[in-house]
Design a protein around this motif. Sequence first.
Motif, PDB file in Angstrom:
ATOM      1  N   ALA A  15       0.819  -1.206   0.000  1.00  0.00           N
ATOM      2  CA  ALA A  15       0.000   0.000   0.000  1.00  0.00           C
ATOM      3  C   ALA A  15       0.853   1.256   0.000  1.00  0.00           C
ATOM      4  O   ALA A  15       0.364   2.327  -0.327  1.00  0.00           O
ATOM      5  CB  ALA A  15      -0.927   0.006   1.211  1.00  0.00           C
ATOM      6  N   LEU A  16       2.121   1.129   0.353  1.00  0.00           N
ATOM      7  CA  LEU A  16       3.019   2.281   0.304  1.00  0.00           C
ATOM      8  C   LEU A  16       3.882   2.271  -0.950  1.00  0.00           C
ATOM      9  O   LEU A  16       4.057   3.293  -1.597  1.00  0.00           O
ATOM     10  CB  LEU A  16       3.913   2.305   1.549  1.00  0.00           C
ATOM     11  N   VAL A  17       4.414   1.108  -1.320  1.00  0.00           N
ATOM     12  CA  VAL A  17       5.379   1.047  -2.416  1.00  0.00           C
ATOM     13  C   VAL A  17       4.718   1.236  -3.779  1.00  0.00           C
ATOM     14  O   VAL A  17       5.217   2.009  -4.607  1.00  0.00           O
ATOM     15  CB  VAL A  17       6.157  -0.285  -2.367  1.00  0.00           C
ATOM     16  N   PHE A  18       3.600   0.570  -4.049  1.00  0.00           N
ATOM     17  CA  PHE A  18       2.975   0.691  -5.355  1.00  0.00           C
ATOM     18  C   PHE A  18       2.483   2.111  -5.642  1.00  0.00           C
ATOM     19  O   PHE A  18       2.738   2.638  -6.725  1.00  0.00           O
ATOM     20  CB  PHE A  18       1.852  -0.326  -5.527  1.00  0.00           C
ATOM     21  N   PRO A  19       1.781   2.778  -4.727  1.00  0.00           N
ATOM     22  CA  PRO A  19       1.416   4.171  -5.023  1.00  0.00           C
ATOM     23  C   PRO A  19       2.626   5.079  -5.172  1.00  0.00           C
ATOM     24  O   PRO A  19       2.616   6.008  -5.963  1.00  0.00           O
ATOM     25  CB  PRO A  19       0.578   4.595  -3.813  1.00  0.00           C
ATOM     26  N   LEU A  20       3.687   4.808  -4.420  1.00  0.00           N
ATOM     27  CA  LEU A  20       4.898   5.614  -4.548  1.00  0.00           C
ATOM     28  C   LEU A  20       5.518   5.460  -5.930  1.00  0.00           C
ATOM     29  O   LEU A  20       6.021   6.413  -6.507  1.00  0.00           O
ATOM     30  CB  LEU A  20       5.898   5.219  -3.465  1.00  0.00           C
ATOM     31  N   SER A  34      -7.006  22.886  -8.837  1.00  0.00           N
ATOM     32  CA  SER A  34      -6.148  22.795 -10.011  1.00  0.00           C
ATOM     33  C   SER A  34      -6.002  21.372 -10.529  1.00  0.00           C
ATOM     34  O   SER A  34      -5.663  21.177 -11.686  1.00  0.00           O
ATOM     35  CB  SER A  34      -4.761  23.344  -9.688  1.00  0.00           C
ATOM     36  N   PHE A  35      -6.246  20.357  -9.682  1.00  0.00           N
ATOM     37  CA  PHE A  35      -6.081  18.962 -10.058  1.00  0.00           C
ATOM     38  C   PHE A  35      -4.723  18.725 -10.710  1.00  0.00           C
ATOM     39  O   PHE A  35      -4.611  18.143 -11.768  1.00  0.00           O
ATOM     40  CB  PHE A  35      -7.201  18.490 -10.988  1.00  0.00           C
ATOM     41  N   SER A  36      -3.671  19.218 -10.038  1.00  0.00           N
ATOM     42  CA  SER A  36      -2.345  19.206 -10.632  1.00  0.00           C
ATOM     43  C   SER A  36      -1.545  17.949 -10.354  1.00  0.00           C
ATOM     44  O   SER A  36      -0.479  17.782 -10.910  1.00  0.00           O
ATOM     45  CB  SER A  36      -1.553  20.407 -10.126  1.00  0.00           C
ATOM     46  N   GLY A  37      -2.003  17.070  -9.519  1.00  0.00           N
ATOM     47  CA  GLY A  37      -1.215  15.888  -9.222  1.00  0.00           C
ATOM     48  C   GLY A  37      -2.058  14.782  -8.633  1.00  0.00           C
ATOM     49  O   GLY A  37      -3.252  14.937  -8.411  1.00  0.00           O
ATOM     50  N   ALA A  38      -1.413  13.667  -8.401  1.00  0.00           N
ATOM     51  CA  ALA A  38      -2.094  12.525  -7.792  1.00  0.00           C
ATOM     52  C   ALA A  38      -1.223  11.997  -6.667  1.00  0.00           C
ATOM     53  O   ALA A  38      -0.016  11.861  -6.818  1.00  0.00           O
ATOM     54  CB  ALA A  38      -2.320  11.435  -8.831  1.00  0.00           C
ATOM     55  N   GLN A  39      -1.848  11.727  -5.543  1.00  0.00           N
ATOM     56  CA  GLN A  39      -1.094  11.252  -4.398  1.00  0.00           C
ATOM     57  C   GLN A  39      -2.040  10.493  -3.475  1.00  0.00           C
ATOM     58  O   GLN A  39      -3.120  10.973  -3.159  1.00  0.00           O
ATOM     59  CB  GLN A  39      -0.486  12.445  -3.677  1.00  0.00           C
ATOM     60  N   THR A  40      -1.626   9.315  -3.039  1.00  0.00           N
ATOM     61  CA  THR A  40      -2.455   8.564  -2.113  1.00  0.00           C
ATOM     62  C   THR A  40      -2.215   9.051  -0.694  1.00  0.00           C
ATOM     63  O   THR A  40      -1.247   9.749  -0.412  1.00  0.00           O
ATOM     64  CB  THR A  40      -2.146   7.062  -2.196  1.00  0.00           C
TER      65      THR A  40
END
Length: 88
Positions: A15-20, A34-40
């Motif tokens: 859950a940490l490595v794959f989103p990273l 702005s919807f400028s990025g994606a981050q979990t």
Amino acid sequence: MGVVAVYSFLICWGALVFPLAFTYTPYDLSNPLSFSGAQTFSIYIANLMSPVASNYGAVAAAGVISVVPPVVLLSIVRRDLERIWGVR
């Protein structure tokens, strides 16, 4: 119990490595529309800790907030799980 511990560790680590690996642009909190990025959320919590300074209050608050969705989901499906597992 050991198998459960190993599976729990692997799932949490994934859950940490794959989103990273897949989301490398952090979300810009100064301009939320702005919807400028994606981050979990797990990456957000990890970015709160740094080797130089740590904001323990923010990490604790994010940890509490991250517990809310699973607890709500469990409370919704609790009756069905009790019926499936035969627990009364």
